[in-house]
Structure formats: C-alpha cells, structure tokens
Design a protein around this motif. Structure first.
Motif, PDB file in Angstrom:
ATOM      1  N   ARG A 200       0.823  -1.213   0.000  1.00 53.45           N
ATOM      2  CA  ARG A 200       0.000   0.000   0.000  1.00 53.45           C
ATOM      3  C   ARG A 200       0.854   1.258   0.000  1.00 53.45           C
ATOM      4  NH1 ARG A 200      -4.477  -0.378   4.681  1.00 53.45           N
ATOM      5  NH2 ARG A 200      -5.901  -1.859   3.671  1.00 53.45           N
ATOM      6  N   PHE A 201       0.724   2.043  -1.056  1.00 60.88           N
ATOM      7  CA  PHE A 201       1.440   3.322  -1.102  1.00 60.88           C
ATOM      8  C   PHE A 201       0.557   4.452  -0.586  1.00 60.88           C
ATOM      9  CE2 PHE A 201       3.346   0.584  -4.282  1.00 60.88           C
ATOM     10  CZ  PHE A 201       4.699   0.709  -3.997  1.00 60.88           C
ATOM     11  N   ILE A 202      -0.760   4.226  -0.594  1.00 61.20           N
ATOM     12  CA  ILE A 202      -1.692   5.183   0.023  1.00 61.20           C
ATOM     13  C   ILE A 202      -2.750   4.406   0.808  1.00 61.20           C
ATOM     14  CG2 ILE A 202      -1.406   7.070  -1.654  1.00 61.20           C
ATOM     15  CD1 ILE A 202      -4.000   6.114  -3.035  1.00 61.20           C
ATOM     16  N   GLU A 203      -3.414   5.094   1.683  1.00 55.66           N
ATOM     17  CA  GLU A 203      -4.444   4.464   2.512  1.00 55.66           C
ATOM     18  C   GLU A 203      -5.789   4.457   1.771  1.00 55.66           C
ATOM     19  OE1 GLU A 203      -3.981   2.877   5.488  1.00 55.66           O
ATOM     20  OE2 GLU A 203      -1.934   3.177   4.777  1.00 55.66           O
ATOM     21  N   PRO A 204      -6.642   3.497   2.103  1.00 54.08           N
ATOM     22  CA  PRO A 204      -7.967   3.451   1.469  1.00 54.08           C
ATOM     23  C   PRO A 204      -8.787   4.709   1.767  1.00 54.08           C
ATOM     24  CG  PRO A 204      -7.543   1.452   2.755  1.00 54.08           C
ATOM     25  CD  PRO A 204      -6.445   2.403   3.060  1.00 54.08           C
ATOM     26  N   TYR A 205      -9.811   4.911   0.974  1.00 51.57           N
ATOM     27  CA  TYR A 205     -10.787   5.966   1.225  1.00 51.57           C
ATOM     28  C   TYR A 205     -11.619   5.538   2.429  1.00 51.57           C
ATOM     29  CZ  TYR A 205     -14.709   9.159   0.126  1.00 51.57           C
ATOM     30  OH  TYR A 205     -15.683  10.112   0.162  1.00 51.57           O
ATOM     31  N   THR A 206     -12.293   6.476   3.042  1.00 51.81           N
ATOM     32  CA  THR A 206     -13.044   6.141   4.244  1.00 51.81           C
ATOM     33  C   THR A 206     -14.529   6.444   4.074  1.00 51.81           C
ATOM     34  OG1 THR A 206     -12.367   8.308   5.037  1.00 51.81           O
ATOM     35  CG2 THR A 206     -11.189   6.402   5.940  1.00 51.81           C
ATOM     36  N   SER A 207     -15.221   5.512   3.444  1.00 55.64           N
ATOM     37  CA  SER A 207     -16.687   5.588   3.403  1.00 55.64           C
ATOM     38  C   SER A 207     -17.183   4.265   3.965  1.00 55.64           C
ATOM     39  CB  SER A 207     -17.185   5.774   1.969  1.00 55.64           C
ATOM     40  OG  SER A 207     -16.984   4.586   1.222  1.00 55.64           O
ATOM     41  N   ASN A 208     -18.468   4.023   3.950  1.00 54.56           N
ATOM     42  CA  ASN A 208     -18.922   2.714   4.429  1.00 54.56           C
ATOM     43  C   ASN A 208     -18.972   1.675   3.299  1.00 54.56           C
ATOM     44  OD1 ASN A 208     -21.179   3.431   3.054  1.00 54.56           O
ATOM     45  ND2 ASN A 208     -22.444   3.812   4.868  1.00 54.56           N
ATOM     46  N   ASN A 209     -18.337   2.005   2.166  1.00 52.93           N
ATOM     47  CA  ASN A 209     -18.324   1.097   1.017  1.00 52.93           C
ATOM     48  C   ASN A 209     -16.909   0.560   0.789  1.00 52.93           C
ATOM     49  OD1 ASN A 209     -18.026   0.206  -1.745  1.00 52.93           O
ATOM     50  ND2 ASN A 209     -20.051   1.057  -2.115  1.00 52.93           N
TER      51      ASN A 209
END
Ligand code: GP9
Ligand code: MN
Length: 417
Positions: free
Chosen positions: A205-214
């Motif tokens: 992982r070079f960036i973190e995931p987005y933060t939604s409920n999906n």
C-alpha cells in the motif's frame, strides 16, 4: 454472401477520416507497447484521496504524452476481453456474451495481424491461465505470434495477490521477454492487480484506502496507486534497456472498476450525485500515447477504444483506407467527435445521450431530445453493422484492395483523390 458487406463498406468509406499529415508515419518501424490498465477510470487522474495523489506517476507521464481526457471504454459483458477486441479490431463488442468466446473462429483484420504483415513480431503478455477469456484461441485469429502467459512467469504466493501475479513483479519479469523479442515488436501488456475486489497487502500500500462505508470504493484507491507504481518501474526499466526511445507507448483503461452499485459512495467521493449523466462521464478511462521526442498535450477530443486501431496504424505510417474500421484516427483534423457505447448511449462534443435522455454537457441537465436526434439513428446503425460483421463472419469475404483491385465504386474514386 458478401453483399451485406458492400453496404457496410460504403458506410465505412463515407466516414473515413484522413490521417494528420504531421503525424502520419511519425513512429514508423518503432516498437509498440500497449498497456491495458485493469479497471482504471479517468476520474483518478490528477485527483487525491486523503490528501494524496492517486496516480502520481501517470500525472507526470501525461505531461510528456498525448493524454485524451474524453476517452470512453465501450465494453460490455466481455470486460477485459471486450476491450482487447475493440482496441485491436475497431469493431464493437457484442451486447451479450463475449465475442472472444462466441466468435473466436472468425476472420479478422486485427492490428497484430496487420503489423505481422508489416514485419512486426506480435505478442501479448499476461500472467494468467492462457485459456482465460479463450485468449489462447482468439489470439490466433487476431494475429499473435506469441502469448506469454502463466507458464512464462515465476508466480508464487509471495508475488501474488487477489487474481494473481502482482503488477510490479509482472512488469519486472516481462522485461526479460521484451529483450528477447525480435524487433520491431508489438507487445500488449495486461495488468491485473487493480481488479475487483481490489485486494492488496499492507506492505504494498502506497496510500491508505478511502473512508466511506463502502469497502469496494475504499479499496479501489490503493490498488490503482499500486499499478501506478508498477508502471513507473516498468518505464524505468524500458529506459535502462534502451527500449524507451524506440517505442511508442499506449496506455488505456480497459473498463470501469466501480459499478453503478456503488453510486452512493462514489457520489460522496466526487462531491456530486451520480446521475445518469455523471455515470456516463464515469465511463471515461485514460488514454495516454507517448511518442519519443514529442512533447504531446492534453486532448479533449471525444473518443473511444474503437479509435485506437486506426490511430496507432497511422502513427506507424500504415494506411487504413481499405480497412473496415468503425473508429477513426484521433489525430485527424476531420475527426467528428462521436463515440457510441455498447448500450446505445453516445457522446458528442456538446451532448450525451443515455437512457433515452439527451443531456447538455455544459450543464449536465436534460435538454430537448431534438439536440440528440440526428445521432440516434447513426449510433444504432453502427452497432448493427458491427454486429452483422461478427455474426455473419463477414470479414472472410473481404480481402485487401491491393490483392483484389478496387471493387466498390467509391473506393476507386477515393483512391484517386
Ligand atoms: C483476467 C483479466 C481480468 O485475465 O484480464 O479480466 P476481467 O474480469 O477484467 O474481464
Ligand atoms: Mn478487466
């Protein structure tokens, strides 16, 4: 018989767009490196998630390339295989099923076939089972000399995730294959890591995931970012091996990664509701054409995967006047900016037609249907003509004009112009 083909041929002839004089043959005899970017949509380009660039490499690379920001995928159920089919044949895919499965025995005049006849070595590289999407069979009909598939790679648990081999390892091992190929070559690379459901280990992982409920939408960003890194590494290797300056590099997104099932989270990410208009605009995928020694620029031309075959052939100095291509050269000054999606939606410079509604591109709002009307029939016709070719295996009646001499009336005419 072949009489149906005559009508279609006349239509194609009437729509032929002549090459751009400044670019025709600019890459004559150069290698062609075609890269299919799994599930990569245009909305990630020049955008951030959690304050970080999603595609830092591509954002730089497009500055030295021709970048088409209004380029649409035209795939249907055949997904990646449909994109391969469209790009190399300049035909539409079928509305149901995958033409790679249903019509692999047809006669085609695909880019690899044409290039092979022009002295190129043609190869596809993809670290998956060779029979996936029936590629091993279909590639014979498309004119491939060699398919580097699973047995040509050292794949193990360590260098795999989700669907298979990780893109960085795939490109690193592919360099060896490229070095050994006869030159000039036409080589197609099919990436895999950014495939639904977008699995990736922490260490990659070079960036973190987005933060939604999906979860799907959240995880899409780290895998896009991972493939971006793989591309950066691949280009570095091409430079080291002295292949970079002898090759044109064409990158395109194969199809959407985020389906309409995720409109809510996508709307949240984009900061706007995903209406049918926005949803159609989300069908844009990146097209990046890098030509050594060219500065390039960002092009707003409305375009689709179907346009790649004549575009590439013209850059290589190969005439397409006698081909049955539904697309047209994206660098042609006569390009009419009209792109048809497989569901009958279409896009022009000013309008989008989808779900029987005509949208004004400037406002994104529905407008009077009369604005779209002139193109509705044309879009339908194109899809029908293309279907007829596939269902009737009509290209088997078609031989190159050089072999048979002018046959259709307007062809002889056009050749004297
Ligand atoms: C499989 C890869 C992914 O080999 O091309 O296929 P898709 O599911 O995207 O069509
Ligand atoms: Mn795919």
């Amino acid at each position: 018989d072949g009489s149906e083909l005559a009508d279609i041929h006349n239509y194609i002839y009437a729509n032929y767009k002549k090459p751009n004089d400044d670019l025709f043959g600019i890459a004559k005899n150069k290698n062609v490196i075609l890269i299919s970017m799994e599930s990569t949509q245009s909305f990630v380009i020049n955008r951030t998630v959690n304050g970080q660039e999603i595609t830092p490499f591509l954002n730089e690379f497009i500055k030295d390339s021709y970048y088409f920001e209004n380029f649409y995928h035209q795939t249907a159920q055949g997904k990646t295989s449909d994109s391969e089919f469209i790009v190399e044949n300049s035909l539409y895919p079928l509305s149901r099923g995958a033409v790679f499965f249903t019509h692999s025995g047809n006669e085609y005049t695909a880019t690899p076939d044409i290039l092979r006849n022009n002295g190129y070595f043609t190869a596809s590289l993809h670290a998956n089972n060779k029979s996936f999407w029936n590629r091993d069979i279909m590639y014979q009909s498309l004119g491939y000399d060699r398919f580097y598939s699973l047995p040509d790679y050292d794949v193990n648990e360590e260098n795999s995730v989700g669907w298979g081999m990780k893109d960085i390892d795939f490109f690193e091992q592919s360099i060896q294959h490229l070095k050994e190929m006869p030159k000039p070559f036409y080589a197609k690379f099919i990436t895999l890591t950014n495939h639904f459901p977008f699995e990736l280990g922490e260490e990659d992982r070079f960036i973190e995931p987005y933060t939604s409920n999906n979860k799907t939408v959240n995880n899409y960003f780290p895998t896009v970012r991972y493939t971006d890194e793989a591309l950066k590494i691949f280009i570095e290797h091409l430079k080291e091996e002295g292949l970079y300056d002898d090759s044109i590099i064409v990158l395109y997104g194969d199809h959407y990664g985020i389906s309409e099932n995720h409109n809510k989270a996508m709307g949240e990410f984009l900061g706007e509701e995903v209406t049918p208009f926005v949803s159609t605009q989300l069908q844009r995928v990146p097209l990046i054409i890098h030509i050594p020694g060219h500065k390039g620029k960002t092009m707003s031309t409305v375009s689709g995967q179907i346009d790649l075959k004549p575009t590439i052939l013209h850059l290589l100095g190969i005439n397409t006047k006698n081909n049955i291509d539904f697309g047209s050269d994206l660098f042609s000054e006569q390009n009419m900016e009209f792109t048809v999606l497989r569901d009958g939606s279409f896009i022009t410079k000013d309008y989008i037609y989808t779900r029987e509604t005509c949208f004004d591109k400037q406002t994104g709002e529905p407008t009077d249907i009369s604005a779209c009307e002139p193109y509705i029939e044309k879009a339908k016709n194109e899809l029908e003509y293309s279907d007829k070719i596939i269902y009737g295996d009509l290209l088997r009646f078609y031989e190159d004009e050089e072999q048979r001499g002018p046959f259709f009336e307007n062809e002889a005419q056009l050749n004297t112009q």
